[in-house]
Design a protein around this motif. Structure first.
Motif: not given
Lengths: 384, 316
Positions: B24-33, B49-60, B289-292
């Motif tokens: 999902a993140a890969t597709l999202g990045l590809l589209a954003a690029d 996904v948010s954790r992969t990008f170094g953010l904490g758990a999201a506020d809903v 899965g340890d992907l940055g």
């Protein structure tokens, strides 16, 4: 400590973890191990791989465990002095049977089973599998005459769903709340206050009449089995916290399952449910602590293999070791976060497990002493 | 296949543990690029996904930026319900009375598919050209990092079920609107994620059948994730094993066996999908899965190249 030691004195073992970490295989291997020690064991699986299911003779969904043919063990060259029983859970049927058993009369039974809301509720994936799985577990533990019952948990999107299932159902079926629906204009409504009237008028407006009608029939019919259901759900809840029950957490060293394992362990502690141990599957065996020097390794094999093949071999080895090191870091993280001194590590085995022989391979790791297990891991790494 | 990214909504699902969030993140990045404004939506309590990008758990419901053009939203049924009622009811006090009512909470929890409906309602809202949320900017593409197959199907099916069950009233109307979008292949695509292993492949085939039945459309794409390259031929493995030290020989044999087993499962998937129009694209194994963000960008480029090919059926 081996799995056998951890399960000493336990009647119920719940195997939890995220999808794709080998939970079903682990559950079946534990059951096989206990059966070969002379126990009468039942393993309840949710969605086994086809080849594993047929290895156990589980060709279709069923609602009662069936005994795995002892001839299969003889053929695989093991002696099983106990009995191994296995079943694949049919969530919908388990739910139907529960209703049938609890309904006071034929009319209530039909009213519930034929209700559209019930049909969706009992057939839906989310939530129902969790509840029916433990309802089945409860029944097998109480009436099945097994020494140990092992439950392979459903592939929940969230382990929490599983722990919460009895609570959610208990509170849902809890008399007071249900009465609100059964008698919206009765005494309950007056006690609760005006808001209930608003609730119902708005509900009508938001949901449309038909749905509300179905719901009210559903709730009214459920009223008839309320007591039995509440009792069952609290029995199930009590079983989850029983000293003879234990939860084993299974994971692989990847990040997502590790996160999930840590999360689930926290929830277990919060709910004061017994944690029995950690099993880490699919560990890449580690042969050396330091990073692989690819060019030196290539050079050392070039005379015999030629530069091209030697290079490919060296890179393959280096990648495997890099993975092994990452696995070690993941295991260390689990040790710290879960406070587990001695997780049971099972190396990445070749291919999917799809016969008794394969299960036996897993079982050997699980039931080995710490020392034996260390040796097997070294062997897998080629450093024994 | 790049028209995949021109839909409004891509639903990414598959068996647990196959790397749905990564895809999902890969597709999202590809589209954003490619210059699109993209939202990756996770169903609450996942937030991988948010954790992969170094953010904490999201506020809903907070729409947070992850990277250029890429945003993250976590969706949960309870706030979706609050938002929905506040939007639907003329009087604020009515919505408040309703959401704080125990009876209503029980009803919402007990009504099958209601949570799913609310979740999909919010996803639908995010995917609109004109957002219902006041002041919110629209997205070009919403990528739903959906739960595992069975639950994802329940999500996709809920709006239609409600439309059919309620028949009249706002829920029926809205259920139909959402369901129309989901079953319109020009606006919505389901992407099936798998790994080359037995159960994930079986689940992908099951998803194909379920998508046909639920949406009347097959998945737009099957992505087989974490495919290991078979570097050595069988005879090479034999030669290497004889020459190398035991640890090296073990690694080479294990890698070879794994790659072969994977190829067998890939073949099984292709056979199973034979006759349907679902293209299969593979993604290479990237270390569990340890992907940055940098890894995801790279993976996005690989996926982009493979989607661009005329025949996206690639053996890696």
């Amino acid at each position: 400590m081996s799995v056998a030691d951890r399960l000493e004195g336990k009647r119920v073992c719940i195997v939890a973890g995220s999808g794709g970490v080998g939970k079903t295989t682990t559950s079946a291997a534990i059951a096989l191990g206990l059966a070969s020690e002379g126990k009468k064991v039942a393993v309840v699986t949710i969605d086994p791989a086809k080849r594993l299911a047929s290895a156990l003779g589980l060709e279709q969904l069923g609602n009662e465990p069936h005994r795995v043919d002892p001839a299969l063990f003889t053929k695989a060259g093991i002696e099983v002095t106990g009995e191994l029983w296995a079943m694949m859970l049919d969530a919908k049927r388990t739910f139907d049977e529960l209703i049938e058993r609890l309904a006071p009369d034929e009319k209530t039974r039909r009213e519930i089973l034929d209700n559209r809301i019930y049909q969706e509720l009992s057939g839906a994936v989310a939530g129902t599998q969790e509840f029916t799985a433990i309802a089945k577990l409860y029944e097998l533990d109480r009436d099945g005459g097994y020494d140990v019952v092992i439950l392979d948990t459903p592939p929940s999107r969230n382990a929490l769903d599983f722990l919460d299932a009895p609570d959610r159902l208990t509170s849902f079926f809890e008399g007071r709340a249900l009465k609100l629906f059964l008698a919206p204009s009765g005494i309950a409504a007056k006690v609760v206050g005006r808001s209930t009237g608003v609730v119902f008028s708005v509900l009508k407006r938001v949901t449309g009449v038909d749905l509300l009608q179905d719901l009210s029939v559903f709730f009214r019919a459920l009223g008839g089995i309320l007591e039995g259901f509440t009792e069952r759900a609290s029995g199930v809840k009590a079983l989850l916290g029983d000293p003879a029950t234990t939860f084993l957490i299974v994971t692989s060293p990847q990040r997502e399952p590790v996160d999930e394992a840590i999360f689930f362990h926290g929830k277990l502690a919060e709910a004061r449910m017994p944690f029995g141990g950690l099993i880490v599957n699919r560990v890449t065996p580690c042969a050396q602590d330091d990073e692989v020097d690819v060019s030196a390794l290539t050079a050392s094999m070039t005379d015999e293999l030629g530069a091209s093949l030697a290079g490919k071999v060296a890179r393959t080895y280096a990648e495997a070791q890099a993975l092994a090191h990452r696995d070690l870091r993941a295991i260390e993280r689990l040790r710290v976060e879960l406070g587990v001194e001695d997780p049971i590590l099972v190396p990445q085995l070749e291919g999917d497990v799809h016969d008794i022989g394969g299960l036996l391979g897993v079982q050997r790791h699980l039931f080995a002493t710490d020392e034996e297990r260390g040796r097997m891991m070294d062997e897998a790494a080629g450093v024994a | 296949m790049t028209d995949l990214l021109d839909r409004r909504l891509i639903v990414v699902t598959g068996k647990g543990g196959v790397g749905k969030s990564t895809v999902a993140a890969t597709l999202g990045l590809l589209a954003a690029d490619g210059g699109r404004r993209v939202a990756i939506v996770e169903v609450a309590a996942r937030d991988h996904v948010s954790r992969t990008f170094g953010l904490g758990a999201a506020d809903v419901f907070r729409e947070r930026p992850l990277a250029d053009g890429l945003h993250h939203v976590s969706v949960d049924a309870e706030p979706a319900l609050r938002e929905y009622l506040a939007d639907q009811l003329p009087v604020r006090a009515m919505a408040d009375a309703l959401t704080s009512s125990r009876a209503f909470a029980y009803l919402a929890a007990a009504t099958p598919g209601f949570r799913e409906l609310l979740t999909m309602g919010k996803v639908w809202e995010l995917a609109q050209h004109t957002r219902r949320t006041p002041g919110a900017r629209p997205y070009d593409l919403v990528v739903l990092d959906a739960p595992a197959t069975g639950h994802a199907i329940a999500l996709l099916d809920a709006p239609r079920t409600f439309a059919d069950a309620a028949r009249v009233g706002p829920i029926a109307r809205q259920g139909r609107t959402i369901s129309d979008m989901l079953s319109d292949p020009r606006r919505t695509a389901v992407v099936a994620v798998s790994t080359p292993e037995e159960l994930p492949v079986s689940e992908t085939l099951m998803l194909r059948d379920a998508a046909r039945a639920t949406l009347g459309a097959e998945p737009a794409l099957a992505i087989v994730n974490a495919v290991r390259a078979a570097r050595l031929t069988g005879p090479e493995v034999a030669r290497a094993s004889a020459a190398a030290t035991a640890p090296v020989a073990r690694s080479v044999t294990r890698a070879h066996d794994l790659a072969r087993e994977q190829q067998a499962q890939l073949t099984r998937l292709r056979r199973g999908l034979h006759g349907s129009g679902v293209p299969v694209v593979t993604l290479p194994f990237r270390g569990d899965g340890d992907l940055g963000p940098a890894d995801l960008h790279e993976l996005g480029r690989v996926l982009g190249r493979r989607l661009d090919r005329r025949d996206p059926v690639v053996v890696s």
